[in-house]
Scaffold this motif. Structure first.
Motif, PDB file in Angstrom:
ATOM      1  N   VAL A  10      12.360 136.130  15.243  1.00 33.06           N
ATOM      2  CA  VAL A  10      11.550 134.917  15.172  1.00 33.06           C
ATOM      3  C   VAL A  10      12.424 133.727  14.788  1.00 33.06           C
ATOM      4  CG1 VAL A  10      10.850 135.507  12.804  1.00 33.06           C
ATOM      5  CG2 VAL A  10       9.539 133.797  14.105  1.00 33.06           C
ATOM      6  N   ALA A  11      12.451 132.732  15.673  1.00 36.07           N
ATOM      7  CA  ALA A  11      13.054 131.434  15.382  1.00 36.07           C
ATOM      8  C   ALA A  11      14.535 131.503  15.012  1.00 36.07           C
ATOM      9  CB  ALA A  11      12.270 130.711  14.277  1.00 36.07           C
ATOM     10  N   ALA A  12      15.240 132.488  15.513  1.00 35.23           N
ATOM     11  CA  ALA A  12      16.685 132.559  15.263  1.00 35.23           C
ATOM     12  C   ALA A  12      17.410 131.838  16.392  1.00 35.23           C
ATOM     13  CB  ALA A  12      17.143 134.004  15.183  1.00 35.23           C
ATOM     14  N   PRO A  13      18.371 130.979  16.093  1.00 40.49           N
ATOM     15  CA  PRO A  13      19.117 130.290  17.153  1.00 40.49           C
ATOM     16  C   PRO A  13      19.984 131.262  17.939  1.00 40.49           C
ATOM     17  CG  PRO A  13      20.102 129.864  15.001  1.00 40.49           C
ATOM     18  CD  PRO A  13      18.824 130.591  14.745  1.00 40.49           C
ATOM     19  N   SER A  14      20.401 130.820  19.122  1.00 37.52           N
ATOM     20  CA  SER A  14      21.153 131.692  20.022  1.00 37.52           C
ATOM     21  C   SER A  14      22.435 132.229  19.392  1.00 37.52           C
ATOM     22  CB  SER A  14      21.476 130.944  21.314  1.00 37.52           C
ATOM     23  OG  SER A  14      22.172 129.735  21.039  1.00 37.52           O
ATOM     24  N   PHE A  15      23.133 131.388  18.626  1.00 42.42           N
ATOM     25  CA  PHE A  15      24.393 131.853  18.029  1.00 42.42           C
ATOM     26  C   PHE A  15      24.144 132.971  17.027  1.00 42.42           C
ATOM     27  CE2 PHE A  15      23.166 128.679  14.846  1.00 42.42           C
ATOM     28  CZ  PHE A  15      23.505 129.297  13.655  1.00 42.42           C
ATOM     29  N   LEU A  16      22.976 132.939  16.357  1.00 39.30           N
ATOM     30  CA  LEU A  16      22.671 133.978  15.381  1.00 39.30           C
ATOM     31  C   LEU A  16      22.232 135.267  16.083  1.00 39.30           C
ATOM     32  CD1 LEU A  16      22.561 134.684  12.427  1.00 39.30           C
ATOM     33  CD2 LEU A  16      20.245 133.744  12.310  1.00 39.30           C
ATOM     34  N   ILE A  17      21.485 135.131  17.178  1.00 41.31           N
ATOM     35  CA  ILE A  17      21.150 136.299  17.979  1.00 41.31           C
ATOM     36  C   ILE A  17      22.432 136.990  18.453  1.00 41.31           C
ATOM     37  CG2 ILE A  17      20.106 137.092  20.150  1.00 41.31           C
ATOM     38  CD1 ILE A  17      17.981 136.287  18.181  1.00 41.31           C
ATOM     39  N   ASN A  18      23.373 136.190  18.942  1.00 40.47           N
ATOM     40  CA  ASN A  18      24.661 136.718  19.392  1.00 40.47           C
ATOM     41  C   ASN A  18      25.395 137.429  18.255  1.00 40.47           C
ATOM     42  OD1 ASN A  18      26.900 136.816  21.470  1.00 40.47           O
ATOM     43  ND2 ASN A  18      27.929 135.729  19.802  1.00 40.47           N
ATOM     44  N   ALA A  19      25.385 136.828  17.073  1.00 44.51           N
ATOM     45  CA  ALA A  19      26.093 137.409  15.925  1.00 44.51           C
ATOM     46  C   ALA A  19      25.472 138.736  15.506  1.00 44.51           C
ATOM     47  CB  ALA A  19      26.080 136.424  14.762  1.00 44.51           C
ATOM     48  N   MET A  20      24.138 138.799  15.500  1.00 44.45           N
ATOM     49  CA  MET A  20      23.470 140.028  15.079  1.00 44.45           C
ATOM     50  C   MET A  20      23.669 141.142  16.104  1.00 44.45           C
ATOM     51  SD  MET A  20      20.023 138.764  13.061  1.00 44.45           S
ATOM     52  CE  MET A  20      19.395 137.633  14.315  1.00 44.45           C
ATOM     53  N   LEU A  21      23.591 140.812  17.381  1.00 51.80           N
ATOM     54  CA  LEU A  21      23.845 141.823  18.407  1.00 51.80           C
ATOM     55  C   LEU A  21      25.282 142.332  18.330  1.00 51.80           C
ATOM     56  CD1 LEU A  21      21.991 140.281  21.480  1.00 51.80           C
ATOM     57  CD2 LEU A  21      21.300 142.299  20.172  1.00 51.80           C
ATOM     58  N   THR A  22      26.210 141.418  18.098  1.00 51.92           N
ATOM     59  CA  THR A  22      27.618 141.801  17.956  1.00 51.92           C
ATOM     60  C   THR A  22      27.809 142.722  16.767  1.00 51.92           C
ATOM     61  OG1 THR A  22      28.350 139.733  18.977  1.00 51.92           O
ATOM     62  CG2 THR A  22      29.957 140.922  17.643  1.00 51.92           C
ATOM     63  N   HIS A  23      27.126 142.424  15.677  1.00 51.39           N
ATOM     64  CA  HIS A  23      27.191 143.263  14.481  1.00 51.39           C
ATOM     65  C   HIS A  23      26.689 144.672  14.797  1.00 51.39           C
ATOM     66  CE1 HIS A  23      26.473 143.360   9.823  1.00 51.39           C
ATOM     67  NE2 HIS A  23      27.184 144.371  10.247  1.00 51.39           N
ATOM     68  N   LEU A  24      25.539 144.770  15.495  1.00 51.28           N
ATOM     69  CA  LEU A  24      25.013 146.079  15.867  1.00 51.28           C
ATOM     70  C   LEU A  24      26.012 146.844  16.741  1.00 51.28           C
ATOM     71  CD1 LEU A  24      21.235 145.446  16.752  1.00 51.28           C
ATOM     72  CD2 LEU A  24      22.196 146.261  14.592  1.00 51.28           C
ATOM     73  N   LYS A  25      26.586 146.126  17.698  1.00 50.52           N
ATOM     74  CA  LYS A  25      27.527 146.768  18.614  1.00 50.52           C
ATOM     75  C   LYS A  25      28.748 147.281  17.881  1.00 50.52           C
ATOM     76  CE  LYS A  25      30.123 145.944  22.889  1.00 50.52           C
ATOM     77  NZ  LYS A  25      30.421 144.984  23.984  1.00 50.52           N
ATOM     78  N   GLN A  26      29.326 146.452  17.024  1.00 52.83           N
ATOM     79  CA  GLN A  26      30.541 146.853  16.325  1.00 52.83           C
ATOM     80  C   GLN A  26      30.284 147.935  15.277  1.00 52.83           C
ATOM     81  OE1 GLN A  26      32.454 143.248  14.949  1.00 52.83           O
ATOM     82  NE2 GLN A  26      32.988 142.595  17.018  1.00 52.83           N
ATOM     83  N   ALA A  27      29.027 148.066  14.856  1.00 48.17           N
ATOM     84  CA  ALA A  27      28.656 149.135  13.916  1.00 48.17           C
ATOM     85  C   ALA A  27      28.338 150.431  14.644  1.00 48.17           C
ATOM     86  CB  ALA A  27      27.455 148.706  13.083  1.00 48.17           C
ATOM     87  N   GLY A  28      28.412 150.407  15.983  1.00 48.08           N
ATOM     88  CA  GLY A  28      28.184 151.621  16.761  1.00 48.08           C
ATOM     89  C   GLY A  28      26.739 151.894  17.101  1.00 48.08           C
TER      90      GLY A  28
END
Length: 302
Positions: free
Chosen positions: A209-227
């Protein structure tokens, strides 16, 4: 994975507030909706108490959760609203006793932390669905949102396809596995804790909810790098609530992030911070296809 029993007319259900405080008038309106479904609603002792920005202190919020699960006359537990703070009570929950007293547990947003914790340590199917004060009040409630409660009574599987709302493929294919997930921020915050989500062989559902695109990108990247994305069988993207300009940026982020995925990825699922907001069971088997785009979900009750 344990499935709670389906609801029946005249069942007693509890409404609790494990995260933020509920608006009293909206809570009353939502309770009327549950009563019109034939349910008898019991309100947790501390639902309307407010201390700072949390509903109440940790021990009282935990007490309402435990009392609802351990009362044998209650057959479903619905959260009033989201907010923050559920991570604080997750380590204190008596998961073994919940395992012995399985029942419907329903909510989303900050409740994501509890949905996944209870699923992981109590081996219980939980439900990502619209909340009593937030989504069932007179101002925002939709017929489609209400209708998603019906599967709790009938035990019917759910089919989400273009008749409800178009699912837009980002990466094509077919995937089958347990449906898991919830709010993207809460999933990210769980990384590295005992409550980290298990996505091996699963269909991952995310909303925000209401997260800017750069934060969506950061969170997805975090999930990816955490496996977290290494062994998923598919990804379903729900509402990522944003204004028109930011939504376009988010679409570009999603395309860039998932276009080359080896598993199916779709966006447009009406779940989370939106209306309609469809409820789904987490922990049950699901099948995601892109030709045609649809999500088939096994019933979460027996």
């Amino acid at each position: 994975m344990i499935k709670p029993r389906a609801l029946q007319e005249d069942d007693r259900v509890a409404v609790i507030a494990p995260a933020g405080p509920a608006d009293e008038e909206k809570l009353k309106q939502g309770i009327v909706v549950l009563e019109n479904m034939g349910l008898k609603v019991i309100i947790g002792r501390h639902v309307l108490d407010v201390e700072d920005r949390l509903a109440v202190d940790d021990e009282k919020r935990l007490a309402d959760l435990h009392e609802a699960f351990f009362d044998p006359t209650i057959h479903g537990i619905f959260c009033a609203t989201g907010g923050f703070g559920t991570a604080r009570i997750a380590p204190m929950i008596d998961y073994a006793r919940i395992n012995r007293n399985p029942k419907i547990f329903w909510g989303y947003s900050d409740i994501t932390y509890l949905l996944n914790a209870i699923q992981k340590y109590s081996d219980l199917v939980t439900f990502h669905g619209p909340m009593v004060a937030t989504d069932l009040n007179d101002e925002v409630r939709s017929a489609e949102t209400e209708s998603s409660f019906s599967s709790l009574f009938t035990g019917e599987p759910m089919t989400y396809n273009s008749y409800k709302s178009p699912l837009i493929p980002i990466a094509h294919g077919t995937g089958e596995g347990r449906l898991v997930g919830g709010n993207l921020e809460l999933l990210t915050k769980g990384l590295g804790t005992p409550f980290q989500i298990n996505t091996k062989g699963a269909i991952l559902l995310i909303e925000e909810v209401a997260a800017p695109s750069f934060l969506i990108n950061a969170m997805l990247t975090h999930l990816k790098q955490a496996g977290v994305l290494d062994e998923v069988k598919g990804v379903v993207i729900g509402e990522l609530q944003a204004d028109a300009e930011e939504s376009k940026k988010i679409e570009l982020v999603l395309e860039d992030f998932f276009a080359c995925a080896s598993y199916p990825v779709v966006r447009g699922f009406h779940i989370g911070h939106c209306q309609p907001n469809y409820g789904v069971p987490l922990g049950t088997n699901a099948k995601l296809t892109t030709a045609p785009p649809q999500l088939l979900i096994e019933s979460g009750v027996k």
